[in-house]
Design a protein around this motif. Structure first.
Motif, PDB file in Angstrom:
ATOM      1  N   LYS A  93       0.810  -1.227   0.000  1.00  0.00           N
ATOM      2  CA  LYS A  93       0.000   0.000   0.000  1.00  0.00           C
ATOM      3  C   LYS A  93       0.841   1.275   0.000  1.00  0.00           C
ATOM      4  O   LYS A  93       0.398   2.321  -0.458  1.00  0.00           O
ATOM      5  CB  LYS A  93      -0.925  -0.002   1.217  1.00  0.00           C
ATOM      6  CG  LYS A  93      -2.016  -1.067   1.136  1.00  0.00           C
ATOM      7  CD  LYS A  93      -2.937  -1.016   2.336  1.00  0.00           C
ATOM      8  CE  LYS A  93      -4.033  -2.074   2.211  1.00  0.00           C
ATOM      9  NZ  LYS A  93      -4.920  -2.094   3.399  1.00  0.00           N
ATOM     10  N   ASN A  94       2.054   1.194   0.532  1.00  0.00           N
ATOM     11  CA  ASN A  94       2.900   2.396   0.633  1.00  0.00           C
ATOM     12  C   ASN A  94       3.700   2.671  -0.635  1.00  0.00           C
ATOM     13  O   ASN A  94       4.269   3.748  -0.784  1.00  0.00           O
ATOM     14  CB  ASN A  94       3.866   2.249   1.820  1.00  0.00           C
ATOM     15  CG  ASN A  94       3.118   2.098   3.133  1.00  0.00           C
ATOM     16  OD1 ASN A  94       2.075   2.717   3.321  1.00  0.00           O
ATOM     17  ND2 ASN A  94       3.645   1.270   4.026  1.00  0.00           N
ATOM     18  N   ARG A  95       3.752   1.690  -1.534  1.00  0.00           N
ATOM     19  CA  ARG A  95       4.562   1.851  -2.756  1.00  0.00           C
ATOM     20  C   ARG A  95       3.878   2.819  -3.718  1.00  0.00           C
ATOM     21  O   ARG A  95       2.702   2.682  -4.043  1.00  0.00           O
ATOM     22  CB  ARG A  95       4.733   0.478  -3.412  1.00  0.00           C
ATOM     23  CG  ARG A  95       5.301   0.506  -4.823  1.00  0.00           C
ATOM     24  CD  ARG A  95       6.723   0.033  -4.891  1.00  0.00           C
ATOM     25  NE  ARG A  95       7.170   0.026  -6.275  1.00  0.00           N
ATOM     26  CZ  ARG A  95       7.385  -1.057  -6.997  1.00  0.00           C
ATOM     27  NH1 ARG A  95       7.220  -2.250  -6.458  1.00  0.00           N
ATOM     28  NH2 ARG A  95       7.803  -0.964  -8.248  1.00  0.00           N
ATOM     29  N   LYS A  96       4.629   3.824  -4.163  1.00  0.00           N
ATOM     30  CA  LYS A  96       4.088   4.803  -5.102  1.00  0.00           C
ATOM     31  C   LYS A  96       4.303   4.320  -6.533  1.00  0.00           C
ATOM     32  O   LYS A  96       5.426   3.957  -6.905  1.00  0.00           O
ATOM     33  CB  LYS A  96       4.756   6.165  -4.900  1.00  0.00           C
ATOM     34  CG  LYS A  96       4.337   6.862  -3.616  1.00  0.00           C
ATOM     35  CD  LYS A  96       4.927   8.266  -3.533  1.00  0.00           C
ATOM     36  CE  LYS A  96       4.461   8.974  -2.259  1.00  0.00           C
ATOM     37  NZ  LYS A  96       5.033  10.346  -2.170  1.00  0.00           N
ATOM     38  N   ILE A  97       3.236   4.335  -7.314  1.00  0.00           N
ATOM     39  CA  ILE A  97       3.331   3.960  -8.725  1.00  0.00           C
ATOM     40  C   ILE A  97       2.578   4.997  -9.560  1.00  0.00           C
ATOM     41  O   ILE A  97       1.755   5.748  -9.041  1.00  0.00           O
ATOM     42  CB  ILE A  97       2.762   2.551  -8.984  1.00  0.00           C
ATOM     43  CG1 ILE A  97       1.338   2.422  -8.421  1.00  0.00           C
ATOM     44  CG2 ILE A  97       3.670   1.477  -8.437  1.00  0.00           C
ATOM     45  CD1 ILE A  97       0.704   1.061  -8.681  1.00  0.00           C
ATOM     46  N   THR A  98       2.859   5.033 -10.846  1.00  0.00           N
ATOM     47  CA  THR A  98       2.216   6.022 -11.724  1.00  0.00           C
ATOM     48  C   THR A  98       0.729   5.712 -11.866  1.00  0.00           C
ATOM     49  O   THR A  98       0.266   4.597 -11.586  1.00  0.00           O
ATOM     50  CB  THR A  98       2.861   6.014 -13.122  1.00  0.00           C
ATOM     51  OG1 THR A  98       2.676   4.718 -13.702  1.00  0.00           O
ATOM     52  CG2 THR A  98       4.339   6.338 -13.043  1.00  0.00           C
ATOM     53  N   ASP A  99      -0.013   6.719 -12.316  1.00  0.00           N
ATOM     54  CA  ASP A  99      -1.460   6.557 -12.473  1.00  0.00           C
ATOM     55  C   ASP A  99      -1.800   5.448 -13.471  1.00  0.00           C
ATOM     56  O   ASP A  99      -2.759   4.694 -13.275  1.00  0.00           O
ATOM     57  CB  ASP A  99      -2.099   7.879 -12.941  1.00  0.00           C
ATOM     58  CG  ASP A  99      -2.073   8.937 -11.850  1.00  0.00           C
ATOM     59  OD1 ASP A  99      -1.857   8.563 -10.674  1.00  0.00           O
ATOM     60  OD2 ASP A  99      -2.261  10.133 -12.166  1.00  0.00           O
ATOM     61  N   ALA A 100      -1.006   5.341 -14.542  1.00  0.00           N
ATOM     62  CA  ALA A 100      -1.279   4.316 -15.565  1.00  0.00           C
ATOM     63  C   ALA A 100      -1.113   2.911 -14.985  1.00  0.00           C
ATOM     64  O   ALA A 100      -1.936   2.026 -15.229  1.00  0.00           O
ATOM     65  CB  ALA A 100      -0.345   4.512 -16.754  1.00  0.00           C
ATOM     66  N   THR A 101      -0.050   2.726 -14.201  1.00  0.00           N
ATOM     67  CA  THR A 101       0.167   1.411 -13.577  1.00  0.00           C
ATOM     68  C   THR A 101      -0.899   1.139 -12.530  1.00  0.00           C
ATOM     69  O   THR A 101      -1.404   0.014 -12.421  1.00  0.00           O
ATOM     70  CB  THR A 101       1.573   1.350 -12.948  1.00  0.00           C
ATOM     71  OG1 THR A 101       2.537   1.558 -13.982  1.00  0.00           O
ATOM     72  CG2 THR A 101       1.818   0.021 -12.271  1.00  0.00           C
ATOM     73  N   ARG A 102      -1.268   2.189 -11.768  1.00  0.00           N
ATOM     74  CA  ARG A 102      -2.322   2.025 -10.769  1.00  0.00           C
ATOM     75  C   ARG A 102      -3.629   1.603 -11.420  1.00  0.00           C
ATOM     76  O   ARG A 102      -4.346   0.742 -10.905  1.00  0.00           O
ATOM     77  CB  ARG A 102      -2.499   3.346  -9.995  1.00  0.00           C
ATOM     78  CG  ARG A 102      -3.701   3.401  -9.040  1.00  0.00           C
ATOM     79  CD  ARG A 102      -3.724   2.283  -8.030  1.00  0.00           C
ATOM     80  NE  ARG A 102      -2.529   2.273  -7.198  1.00  0.00           N
ATOM     81  CZ  ARG A 102      -2.156   1.222  -6.460  1.00  0.00           C
ATOM     82  NH1 ARG A 102      -2.874   0.099  -6.490  1.00  0.00           N
ATOM     83  NH2 ARG A 102      -1.061   1.273  -5.728  1.00  0.00           N
ATOM     84  N   GLN A 103      -3.940   2.174 -12.584  1.00  0.00           N
ATOM     85  CA  GLN A 103      -5.173   1.809 -13.280  1.00  0.00           C
ATOM     86  C   GLN A 103      -5.147   0.341 -13.720  1.00  0.00           C
ATOM     87  O   GLN A 103      -6.145  -0.367 -13.625  1.00  0.00           O
ATOM     88  CB  GLN A 103      -5.386   2.707 -14.498  1.00  0.00           C
ATOM     89  CG  GLN A 103      -6.728   2.465 -15.185  1.00  0.00           C
ATOM     90  CD  GLN A 103      -6.989   3.457 -16.303  1.00  0.00           C
ATOM     91  OE1 GLN A 103      -6.320   4.479 -16.406  1.00  0.00           O
ATOM     92  NE2 GLN A 103      -7.958   3.152 -17.137  1.00  0.00           N
TER      93      GLN A 103
END
Length: 446
Positions: A93-103
């Motif tokens: 949950k703490n890992r930051k990823i780009t919006d495209a990867t999150r989608q």
């Protein structure tokens, strides 16, 4: 907490009520009230409709690169396989990823939510557009694992998702058997197959192959791809279900009466099951009225069964079948050359397309599921999608995608008396050729 854990438990309760009604002599109430509900539950579970989810292979590639190697961007096939066989999840949950990867990740998590709420059949098919390699499917499996839909490390592997390759262009269709063979030889993918009962769906695209090579070359390329895939699957002992991504118009694989289209499929490729897309523009004529909808389904079911038990080659000699295939190879190559020369090698036809058809208005109307041009592509033949390419010509009734290259190729083939007789014989005995000529006649009449 009070919900049914699955549709099976609900069915059991319905049967219990049914038995009680019949014991009490309430046959009319059972027939009018309970039986229709039970039939609907048996057919459609809790979900009503089965939903396919689809995204482009490039989207998954970018997402997996970021998840596996955020710094180097290196995520080859071995790294993906190692991650699939690891017990530890990669994301937290703490890992930051780009919006495209999150989608991309959220899409798979949404599938899990739908399955948890309405049962696995509600959304258990994930289609990978523009599949070109085995890794295109493994990447989706990795995203599915992160969403809790997949566990290949268990003694008995678990998978709640069918990952379906979509082969669209002519080149991709030719490579399809090779890609599937490499997947079947892959020990990681073998565990996915085991979890899904050694059944595999493959989608073949009619629209993009038609835009890529013209009507005859596309049809023949699709025919040969189906034959080759059936052979690969039989050798591997895997059950094949072909998903035909047809459009409504001839240039997109449509335009045939249902029965004739089914008869034209290669023998031995349906195995009593078929899956076909029905496009929005023809839904009203196929299903708009209840009697028409019933008739469409009747003809489809009958066509699939008849196809399963018939083989046109039994009425034709082996040598003649070889001759027929050589003719199709020749006609396909010639028609593709003519099509490519006019559509791809010269910009004039596309300029005519831009000026004579309402393509810009169609692009701005936003009534389709996707933009008319591929993201980042120039407004040329390479960048425009297959659907607006076909629709544009349809709007001015020129129907170019259904006949360009066909006349030249067929004309050369029937220029001699022997060639004409051979093509007539092909049309009489080979349902595929009969359907091909029928579609060409229809678009010329229009």
């Amino acid at each position: 907490p009070a919900a049914y854990p699955g549709v099976g438990a609900f069915e059991e309760d319905l049967l219990l009520v049914r038995e009680s009604l019949l014991r009490a002599g309430a046959e009319q109430a059972c027939r009018t009230t309970l039986d229709p509900l039970y039939a609907a539950v048996r057919a459609h579970g809790f979900h009503g409709f089965m939903m396919d989810v689809r995204d482009h292979s490039d989207v998954h590639a970018a997402a997996v690169r970021e998840i596996l190697s955020p710094k180097s961007g290196d995520a080859d096939g071995e790294a993906i396989r190692a991650a699939l066989l690891s017990r530890k999840p990669i994301l937290n949950k703490n890992r930051k990823i780009t919006d495209a990867t999150r989608q991309a990740v959220d899409t798979l998590e949404a599938i899990r939510t739908i399955q948890d709420e309405a049962g696995e059949p509600a959304a258990c098919t994930y289609i990978v557009s523009m599949t070109r390699s085995a890794e295109d499917l493994l990447r989706v499996m990795l995203l599915a694992r992160e969403a809790g839909l997949l566990d290949l490390t268990a003694r008995k592997p678990v998978s709640r998702l069918d990952v379906v390759p979509l082969f669209e262009t002519i080149d991709d269709l030719e490579r399809a058997p090779e890609v599937m063979r490499s997947l079947f030889d892959d020990p990681v993918y073998s565990r996915q197959l085991e979890a899904r009962g050694r059944k595999q769906e493959v989608m073949i695209g009619y629209s993009d192959s038609g835009k890529d090579a013209g009507m005859i070359a596309s049809s023949w390329g699709l025919y040969r791809a189906q034959e080759s895939l059936a052979e690969v699957f039989d050798d591997a002992g895997v059950e094949l279900r072909l998903f035909h991504g047809r459009g409504g118009s001839v240039g997109r694989g449509g335009g045939s009466p249902v029965y004739r289209a089914l008869a034209a499929l290669p023998p031995g490729t349906t195995k009593g099951r078929i899956k076909i897309t029905e496009q929005g523009e023809i839904i009203s004529q196929q299903f708009g009225l209840l009697p028409v909808a019933e008739r469409t389904l009747e003809v489809t079911a009958a066509g699939v069964l008849l196809h399963e038990f018939s083989d046109w080659r039994k009425k034709v000699g082996v040598k003649e079948v070889e001759d027929f295939r050589e003719v199709m190879d020749r006609v396909s190559t010639r028609s593709r050359d003519v099509y490519h020369k006019l559509v791809y090698d010269d910009d004039a036809l596309f300029q005519l397309f831009r000026m004579a058809t309402p393509i810009d208005e169609l692009a701005n109307a936003r009534f389709g599921s996707r933009p008319a041009y591929r993201p980042g592509a120039k407004a040329g033949i390479e960048g425009i999608r297959a659907i607006p390419w076909g629709f544009g010509w349809t709007q001015i009734r020129l129907m170019l995608t259904g006949w360009l290259g066909v006349g030249t190729a067929l004309g050369e083939e029937v220029s001699t008396r022997a060639g004409l007789r051979r093509l007539q014989r092909m049309a009489e005995s080979w349902p595929f050729v009969d359907d091909l000529l029928g579609k060409a006649e229809m678009v010329c009449a229009k």
